[in-house]
Design a protein around this motif. Structure first.
Motif, short mmCIF file in Angstrom:
data_model
loop_
_atom_site.label_atom_id
_atom_site.label_comp_id
_atom_site.label_asym_id
_atom_site.label_seq_id
_atom_site.Cartn_x
_atom_site.Cartn_y
_atom_site.Cartn_z
N PHE A 145 -7.68 3.90 -3.51
CA PHE A 145 -7.92 3.57 -4.91
C PHE A 145 -6.88 2.58 -5.41
CE2 PHE A 145 -5.13 7.30 -5.13
CZ PHE A 145 -4.26 7.02 -6.16
N THR A 146 -7.21 1.93 -6.53
CA THR A 146 -6.34 0.90 -7.09
C THR A 146 -6.07 1.24 -8.55
OG1 THR A 146 -7.41 -0.70 -5.66
CG2 THR A 146 -6.10 -1.60 -7.47
N THR A 147 -4.82 1.21 -8.96
CA THR A 147 -4.47 1.52 -10.35
C THR A 147 -4.67 0.27 -11.22
OG1 THR A 147 -2.18 0.85 -10.12
CG2 THR A 147 -2.70 3.14 -9.54
N LEU A 148 -4.59 0.48 -12.55
CA LEU A 148 -4.72 -0.64 -13.48
C LEU A 148 -3.66 -1.71 -13.19
CD1 LEU A 148 -6.02 -1.80 -16.10
CD2 LEU A 148 -4.26 -0.54 -17.38
N ALA A 149 -2.48 -1.27 -12.81
CA ALA A 149 -1.38 -2.21 -12.54
C ALA A 149 -1.58 -2.96 -11.22
CB ALA A 149 -0.06 -1.45 -12.51
N GLY A 150 -2.64 -2.60 -10.50
CA GLY A 150 -2.94 -3.32 -9.26
C GLY A 150 -2.32 -2.69 -8.02
N ALA A 151 -1.71 -1.52 -8.17
CA ALA A 151 -1.12 -0.87 -6.99
C ALA A 151 -2.23 -0.23 -6.15
CB ALA A 151 -0.11 0.19 -7.43
N ASP A 152 -2.18 -0.44 -4.85
CA ASP A 152 -3.18 0.15 -3.94
C ASP A 152 -2.61 1.41 -3.30
OD1 ASP A 152 -5.27 -1.71 -4.23
OD2 ASP A 152 -4.11 -3.16 -3.05
N TYR A 153 -3.46 2.44 -3.28
CA TYR A 153 -3.05 3.73 -2.69
C TYR A 153 -4.00 4.11 -1.57
CZ TYR A 153 0.33 4.87 -6.34
OH TYR A 153 1.42 4.87 -7.17
N ALA A 154 -3.45 4.78 -0.56
CA ALA A 154 -4.26 5.39 0.50
C ALA A 154 -3.90 6.87 0.53
CB ALA A 154 -3.93 4.75 1.85
N VAL A 155 -4.92 7.72 0.41
CA VAL A 155 -4.64 9.16 0.38
C VAL A 155 -5.03 9.75 1.74
CG1 VAL A 155 -4.95 11.32 -0.87
CG2 VAL A 155 -5.27 9.16 -2.07
N ASP A 156 -4.06 10.35 2.38
CA ASP A 156 -4.29 11.05 3.64
C ASP A 156 -4.80 12.44 3.28
OD1 ASP A 156 -4.25 11.46 6.27
OD2 ASP A 156 -2.14 10.87 6.55
N VAL A 157 -6.11 12.66 3.43
CA VAL A 157 -6.73 13.89 2.91
C VAL A 157 -6.85 14.92 4.04
CG1 VAL A 157 -8.75 14.82 1.72
CG2 VAL A 157 -8.05 12.48 1.28
N PRO A 160 -4.95 8.18 -13.83
CA PRO A 160 -5.98 7.64 -14.74
C PRO A 160 -6.05 6.12 -14.56
CG PRO A 160 -3.98 8.16 -15.95
CD PRO A 160 -3.70 8.53 -14.52
N MET A 161 -7.03 5.51 -15.17
CA MET A 161 -7.21 4.05 -15.14
C MET A 161 -7.17 3.52 -13.70
SD MET A 161 -7.65 3.33 -18.29
CE MET A 161 -7.66 1.56 -18.23
N SER A 162 -7.77 4.29 -12.79
CA SER A 162 -7.73 3.91 -11.38
C SER A 162 -9.13 3.95 -10.80
CB SER A 162 -6.84 4.89 -10.61
OG SER A 162 -5.52 4.80 -11.10
N GLU A 163 -9.43 2.98 -9.96
CA GLU A 163 -10.78 2.84 -9.41
C GLU A 163 -10.80 3.30 -7.96
OE1 GLU A 163 -13.28 1.89 -11.34
OE2 GLU A 163 -14.78 1.95 -9.74
N TYR A 164 -11.68 4.26 -7.68
CA TYR A 164 -11.81 4.74 -6.30
C TYR A 164 -12.61 3.71 -5.51
CZ TYR A 164 -13.02 7.66 -2.33
OH TYR A 164 -13.16 8.15 -1.05
N ARG A 165 -12.16 3.40 -4.30
CA ARG A 165 -12.81 2.36 -3.49
C ARG A 165 -13.40 2.88 -2.20
NH1 ARG A 165 -12.30 -1.58 -6.55
NH2 ARG A 165 -10.44 -1.97 -7.80
N GLY A 166 -13.44 4.19 -2.04
CA GLY A 166 -14.07 4.76 -0.84
C GLY A 166 -13.07 5.01 0.27
N LEU A 167 -13.63 5.45 1.41
CA LEU A 167 -12.79 5.78 2.56
C LEU A 167 -12.65 4.57 3.47
CD1 LEU A 167 -14.18 9.24 3.79
CD2 LEU A 167 -11.88 8.81 2.89
N HIS A 168 -11.42 4.28 3.88
CA HIS A 168 -11.18 3.22 4.86
C HIS A 168 -10.19 3.77 5.88
CE1 HIS A 168 -13.25 0.26 2.44
NE2 HIS A 168 -12.63 0.78 1.40
N MET A 182 0.86 -1.21 0.00
CA MET A 182 0.00 0.00 0.00
C MET A 182 0.88 1.25 0.00
SD MET A 182 -3.19 1.25 0.43
CE MET A 182 -4.15 -0.11 1.11
N HIS A 183 0.60 2.16 -0.98
CA HIS A 183 1.34 3.43 -1.02
C HIS A 183 0.49 4.47 -0.31
CE1 HIS A 183 3.72 1.73 -4.36
NE2 HIS A 183 2.58 1.17 -4.68
N THR A 184 1.12 5.30 0.51
CA THR A 184 0.36 6.38 1.15
C THR A 184 0.84 7.72 0.60
OG1 THR A 184 0.09 5.07 3.14
CG2 THR A 184 -0.25 7.42 3.37
N ILE A 185 -0.13 8.57 0.21
CA ILE A 185 0.23 9.92 -0.25
C ILE A 185 -0.61 10.94 0.51
CG2 ILE A 185 1.26 9.61 -2.55
CD1 ILE A 185 -1.41 9.57 -3.80
#
Ligand SMILES: Cc1cc2nc3c(=O)[nH]c(=O)nc-3n(C[C@H](O)[C@H](O)[C@H](O)COP(=O)(O)OP(=O)(O)OC[C@H]3O[C@@H](n4cnc5c(N)ncnc54)[C@H](O)[C@@H]3O)c2cc1C
Length: 473
Positions: free
Chosen positions: A127-139, A113-121, A1-4
């Motif tokens: 969100f998950t990119t086409l390549a399958g990388a999972d991201y968590a955004v600290d908003v 782009p090519m990334s699916e938002y999966r909501g807040l957890h 999981m990448h955090t930004i």
């Protein structure tokens, strides 16, 4: 999981998400993460049919800081004499340009782009990119939902009615490729249906080869009354004044529509039929003349199914031999009427229209309000959402709600100045030219604002009354 980390996470790189970000990064130092499931910005424009154009002039579409088109007045075609309308290709190229030349070089916009938002957890946007990388955004500030309008175009889903074997029913996207047919059945009479009929007629297809399925007749807007700039300022002023007069003098809802038609504010295809639909579809006088050439208009409700030898509708069946006919499905709901929800709500912004059918202007205004005003109560008072219209009565609802919003805006001199300088605001173009000529004389300026406010206020009250009366009848 990448955090930004970012101040804003915007979901949706369609026209609304792009207009919001443009104003936000112009007016603040915010960092933005933008996520979209498509491969390029522009939302539904990237999947639209090839002959679609903007329904309104390019002059007030797109993002506020970058002009779309060259402010050219068309010299040919059914839009002759009016400001240019960008094609889908131009709209997509424009958003690509805005992304590459405007947003990304700031270093404050990260686009996925090519990334699916999966909501807040756990408080983070995932969100998950086409390549399958999972991201968590600290908003740090807000998640911005720029998907709420759920725009649907026919190519996004199959026709919503069953088809017998052998029946050919296509989205308008495939029409140029499969166009050579004896007979065309256009299913749907919204803007996509209108565009499809006009495209076929524009190719020289005789109108008697078209059958048009029109479940409801619609009130239409006249594009000549939606033009920017000084060239059209007098006409826009005159139509606005005539519209206010129609509202003031109307004795009932029916009477109002007759007066609006007489004033040139609304049009209809068949003068003998009282429309029950209003969805902001916009045409020119020349386009209306073309549409009136189609005689075989089927007004029997919605299509239930298409058999090999007939089409079955709510109100009966129409014999059509499938071997000769090409059905063009134009029934997708491009502007679904969704429940209004507060635009500013704690850590969230849900982008919606604050002026009838002016989504990009609305998204830019929401960003300006977010950047400028301190608390959500004030922000929500300035930005009351207007659901998309569907029925004729919705014309009254959204006009009344928009007038009330505009009154709040005119109460605030800074906001009035912002609107007057905003490319995306057609009313601002008018106010801008009136106020600029009066800028040296504050008293004249105040009088113009005060006249606009009393006209809007009296009209909003009268529209309330007409709606109440119509419920009581
Ligand atoms: C044919 C047509 C012509 C039109 N002409 C005009 C016009 O002339 N003037 C005008 O003002 N309006 C016009 N409109 C209205 C138009 O809908 C708006 O102007 C605007 O394009 C709406 O943009 P949007 O950003 O709300 O939605 P969309 O374009 O649908 O963008 C939403 C984006 O969100 C993304 N998304 C959704 N869910 C997710 C998820 N879970 N994860 C990641 N991404 C997601 C989608 O991929 C999409 O890119 C027209 C509409 C149609 C259908």
């Amino acid at each position: 999981m990448h955090t930004i980390e970012a101040e804003y996470l915007v979901v949706g790189a369609g026209a609304m998400g792009m207009a919001f970000i443009d104003t936000l990064i112009t007016e603040t130092d915010a960092r933005v993460v933008l996520v979209d499931r498509y491969h390029q910005p522009g939302g539904h424009w990237t999947t639209a049919y090839p002959f679609v154009r903007l329904h309104q002039p390019s002059a007030f579409y797109g993002v506020n800081s970058v002009k779309l088109g060259s402010d050219t007045v068309d010299q040919i075609g059914w839009n002759e004499g009016l400001y240019e309308l960008a094609t889908a290709g131009e709209v997509c190229a424009y958003y690509d340009h805005v992304m590459r030349r405007q947003f990304l070089p700031t270093g404050r916009v990260s686009y996925f782009p090519m990334s699916e938002y999966r909501g807040l957890h756990d408080g983070k946007g995932r969100f998950t990119t086409l390549a399958g990388a999972d991201y968590a955004v600290d908003v740090a500030r807000r998640v911005v939902d720029a998907t709420y309008m759920r725009v649907m175009v026919p190519s996004m889903r199959p026709p919503p009615y069953p088809l017998a074997a052998g029946v050919e029913c296509i989205a308008p996207n495939d029409l140029p490729r499969l166009a050579a047919r004896e007979r065309y059945v256009i299913v749907g009479a919204g803007k996509t249906g209108i565009d499809t009929c006009l495209w076929l007629l524009g190719q020289g297809i005789a109108p008697d080869r078209l059958t048009w399925i029109m479940p409801r007749d619609s009130w239409l807007l006249d594009r000549a009354t939606l033009q920017p700039g000084s060239l059209f300022a007098d006409r826009i002023k005159a139509v606005f004044a005539a519209q206010v007069r129609a509202i003031t003098d109307a004795e009932s809802v029916d009477d109002l529509f007759c007066r609006l038609e007489d004033a040139g504010a609304l049009l209809r295809i068949d003068p003998a039929i009282r429309p029950t639909m209003y969805r902001c579809a916009t045409v020119t006088g020349a386009e209306l003349e073309q549409l009136r050439r189609i005689a075989d208009v089927v007004r029997m409700g919605h299509v239930l199914r298409i058999d090999a030898d007939k089409m079955v509708l709510d109100g009966g069946a129409v014999a059509i031999d499938h071997r000769a006919a090409l059905y063009v499905d134009c029934t997708a709901d491009g502007a679904e009427k969704r429940p209004a929800t507060p635009i500013f709500d704690a850590g969230r912004i849900t982008l919606q229209s604050v002026r009838g059918c002016q989504q990009v202007f609305s998204a830019a205004l929401v960003a300006h309000v977010e950047a400028t005003y301190p608390d959500d109560t004030v922000k929500n008072q300035l930005c009351v959402p207007l659901p998309h219209p569907d029925t004729d009565l919705d014309w009254l609802r959204i006009t009344q709600a928009y007038y009330r919003n505009q009154l709040h805006w005119l109460d605030d001199p800074d906001l009035t100045a912002w609107l007057s300088a905003t490319r995306l605001d057609i009313f601002g173009h008018l106010m801008g030219s009136l106020l600029a000529s009066a800028s040296a004389k504050p008293r004249v300026r105040d009088r113009i604002v005060s006249m606009a406010k009393s006209a809007l206020s009296a009209s909003a009250t009268k529209l309330d009354q007409l709606m109440l009366d119509s419920v009581a009848v």
